[in-house]
Enzyme design. Structure first.
Site, PDB file in Angstrom:
ATOM      1  N   ALA A  33       0.860  -1.183   0.000  1.00 32.83           N
ATOM      2  CA  ALA A  33       0.000   0.000   0.000  1.00 32.83           C
ATOM      3  C   ALA A  33       0.896   1.232   0.000  1.00 32.83           C
ATOM      4  O   ALA A  33       2.041   1.183   0.465  1.00 32.83           O
ATOM      5  CB  ALA A  33      -0.886  -0.013   1.239  1.00 32.83           C
ATOM      6  N   GLY A  49       0.583  -5.171   0.822  1.00 34.70           N
ATOM      7  CA  GLY A  49      -0.573  -5.267  -0.066  1.00 34.70           C
ATOM      8  C   GLY A  49      -0.233  -5.868  -1.418  1.00 34.70           C
ATOM      9  O   GLY A  49      -1.109  -6.429  -2.084  1.00 34.70           O
TER      10      GLY A  49
HETATM   11  C1  HXC Z   1       5.129   4.448  -0.875  1.00 38.01           C
HETATM   12  C2  HXC Z   1       7.112   3.518  -1.535  1.00 38.01           C
HETATM   13  C3  HXC Z   1       6.698   2.251  -1.064  1.00 38.01           C
HETATM   14  C4  HXC Z   1       5.407   2.156  -0.473  1.00 38.01           C
HETATM   15  C5  HXC Z   1       8.679   2.064  -1.897  1.00 38.01           C
HETATM   16  N1  HXC Z   1       8.338   3.341  -2.041  1.00 38.01           N
HETATM   17  N2  HXC Z   1       7.699   1.363  -1.298  1.00 38.01           N
HETATM   18  N3  HXC Z   1       6.337   4.593  -1.447  1.00 38.01           N
HETATM   19  N4  HXC Z   1       4.680   3.289  -0.406  1.00 38.01           N
HETATM   20  N5  HXC Z   1       4.940   1.004  -0.036  1.00 38.01           N
HETATM   21  C6  HXC Z   1       9.128   4.416  -2.628  1.00 38.01           C
HETATM   22  C7  HXC Z   1      10.270   4.834  -1.732  1.00 38.01           C
HETATM   23  O1  HXC Z   1       9.829   5.735  -0.745  1.00 38.01           O
HETATM   24  C8  HXC Z   1      11.208   5.480  -2.725  1.00 38.01           C
HETATM   25  O2  HXC Z   1      10.736   6.761  -3.031  1.00 38.01           O
HETATM   26  C9  HXC Z   1      11.022   4.611  -3.971  1.00 38.01           C
HETATM   27  O3  HXC Z   1       9.767   3.947  -3.807  1.00 38.01           O
HETATM   28  C10 HXC Z   1      12.099   3.552  -4.111  1.00 38.01           C
HETATM   29  O4  HXC Z   1      12.160   2.822  -2.893  1.00 38.01           O
HETATM   30  P1  HXC Z   1      13.519   2.585  -2.070  1.00 38.01           P
HETATM   31  O5  HXC Z   1      13.123   2.263  -0.683  1.00 38.01           O
HETATM   32  O6  HXC Z   1      14.456   3.711  -2.287  1.00 38.01           O
HETATM   33  O7  HXC Z   1      14.077   1.296  -2.830  1.00 38.01           O
HETATM   34  P2  HXC Z   1      14.989   0.142  -2.242  1.00 38.01           P
HETATM   35  O8  HXC Z   1      16.076   0.706  -1.376  1.00 38.01           O
HETATM   36  O9  HXC Z   1      15.368  -0.685  -3.429  1.00 38.01           O
HETATM   37  O10 HXC Z   1      14.048  -0.703  -1.254  1.00 38.01           O
HETATM   38  C11 HXC Z   1      12.949  -1.414  -1.802  1.00 38.01           C
HETATM   39  C12 HXC Z   1      12.001  -1.866  -0.667  1.00 38.01           C
HETATM   40  C13 HXC Z   1      11.592  -0.617   0.184  1.00 38.01           C
HETATM   41  C14 HXC Z   1      12.674  -2.889   0.222  1.00 38.01           C
HETATM   42  C15 HXC Z   1      10.787  -2.489  -1.343  1.00 38.01           C
HETATM   43  O11 HXC Z   1      11.144   0.439  -0.712  1.00 38.01           O
HETATM   44  C16 HXC Z   1      10.507  -0.897   1.157  1.00 38.01           C
HETATM   45  O12 HXC Z   1      10.741  -1.470   2.224  1.00 38.01           O
HETATM   46  N6  HXC Z   1       9.282  -0.432   0.874  1.00 38.01           N
HETATM   47  C17 HXC Z   1       8.158  -0.511   1.776  1.00 38.01           C
HETATM   48  C18 HXC Z   1       7.659  -1.933   1.851  1.00 38.01           C
HETATM   49  C19 HXC Z   1       6.495  -2.047   2.844  1.00 38.01           C
HETATM   50  O13 HXC Z   1       6.645  -1.761   4.041  1.00 38.01           O
HETATM   51  N7  HXC Z   1       5.325  -2.480   2.346  1.00 38.01           N
HETATM   52  C20 HXC Z   1       4.136  -2.616   3.159  1.00 38.01           C
HETATM   53  C21 HXC Z   1       3.318  -1.368   3.096  1.00 38.01           C
HETATM   54  S1  HXC Z   1       1.943  -1.457   4.169  1.00 38.01           S
HETATM   55  P3  HXC Z   1      11.737   8.033  -3.130  1.00 38.01           P
HETATM   56  O14 HXC Z   1      10.813   9.170  -3.370  1.00 38.01           O
HETATM   57  O15 HXC Z   1      12.483   8.081  -1.851  1.00 38.01           O
HETATM   58  O16 HXC Z   1      12.614   7.696  -4.316  1.00 38.01           O
HETATM   59  C22 HXC Z   1       0.815  -2.370   3.324  1.00 38.01           C
HETATM   60  C23 HXC Z   1      -0.472  -2.582   4.026  1.00 38.01           C
HETATM   61  C24 HXC Z   1      -1.426  -3.322   3.164  1.00 38.01           C
HETATM   62  O17 HXC Z   1       1.036  -2.810   2.240  1.00 38.01           O
HETATM   63  C25 HXC Z   1      -2.747  -3.411   3.866  1.00 38.01           C
HETATM   64  C26 HXC Z   1      -3.896  -3.300   2.922  1.00 38.01           C
HETATM   65  C27 HXC Z   1      -4.082  -1.936   2.384  1.00 38.01           C
END
Ligand code: HXC
Length: 257
Positions: free
Chosen positions: A65, A108
């Protein structure tokens, strides 16, 4: 139709949807979910389409998400808008959907893949439910569909620690159907979808319904559902054509009726 966050195309009888927010690793914004649902509605209504492939980029199927959007929401916002309800559209699609996952399928993103009927993973795929590291829990079926897919031991490990698993482990534990080289992912998924789309549509829809039902019912009810659906296929011309074609040693000519 042109969308802001997805790219939609057709390959013969296969509908292909690519999630396309590369700057945010395909984070699932409200707009993206609205676009996805619109595209799914279109393919569901289109008789020329027999199966759907949902994919992302080489780097990410979807990183979850959109945290930027979610961080701003209050409890009342999220409750009043029943946040996440609209995500369930994918789980109600009647035509088979194959998730073709390369790179990250997190939060998500993993939950969307779990709503699909088949999950094909590139060898680069990484699955995880890292919500706990944000002070959240999975909100779109991750505690339920994941547990049914892989069992308590692995689901608890993923949900409580947020550990990411690679494609090989995902296949071993039953989260994915097939692992393929990254360069062949989409073409393998489209080929499987084309194979399904070329079969008898009533049989395909009933097969999907019967297997899906097993997640909702006790065994005896599921067996009864299966038997009713199996019986009902004898009312289709396709079933008689399929059996006749086998006996006559020729390919079947299914008419989807
Ligand atoms: C918003 C996101 C994002 C996310 C990545 N980005 N994931 N933005 N929401 N879920 C953005 C980063 O902020 C960054 O933006 C760009 O994408 C590239 O990501 P990086 O982190 O710089 O890349 P990397 O170092 O390669 O790491 C990749 C990654 C990491 C391991 C996937 O991005 C990460 O941990 N993302 C979050 C994963 C997460 O927690 N997902 C669960 C979300 S909660 P900028 O602008 O800085 O370049 C969820 C709840 C669902 O899903 C429930 C139902 C709705």
């Amino acid at each position: 139709m042109a969308y802001e966050t997805i790219i939609v195309e057709t390959r013969d009888a296969v509908g292909l949807i690519r999630l396309d927010r590369p700057k945010a690793l395909n984070a699932l914004s409200r707009q993206l979910i609205a676009d996805l649902n619109h595209a799914l509605d279109g393919f569901e209504a289109d008789d020329a389409i027999g199966a759907i492939v949902l994919t992302g980029s080489d780097k990410a199927f979807a990183a979850g998400a959109d945290i930027t959007e979610m961080q701003r929401l209050s409890y009342v916002d999220i409750f009043m808008h029943d946040f996440v309800a609209e995500w369930e559209r994918l789980s109600r699609v009647r035509k088979p959907v194959i998730a073709a996952v390369a790179g990250f399928a997190l939060g998500g993103g993993c939950e969307l893949a779990l709503m699909c009927d088949l999950v094909f993973a590139a060898d680069t795929a990484k699955f995880g439910q890292p919500e706990i590291t944000l002070g959240l829990i999975p909100g779109s079926g991750g505690t339920q569909r994941l547990t049914r897919a892989v069992g308590k031991a692995k689901a608890m490990d993923m949900v409580l620690t947020g550990r990411l698993i690679d494609a090989a482990e995902a296949e071993r534990i039953g989260l994915v159907s097939r692992v393929v080289p990254a360069a062949e992912l989409v073409e393998t998924a489209v080929a499987a979808a084309a194979k399904i789309a070329g079969l008898s549509r009533p049989a395909v829809l009933m097969a999907k319904e019967a297997v899906s039902r097993s997640f909702e019912t006790p065994l005896s009810d599921g067996i009864r559902t299966e038997r009713r659906l199996f019986h009902s296929l004898f009312a289709t011309e396709d079933a008689h054509e399929g059996m006749a074609a086998f006996l006559e040693k020729r390919p079947p000519a299914f008419q989807n009726r």
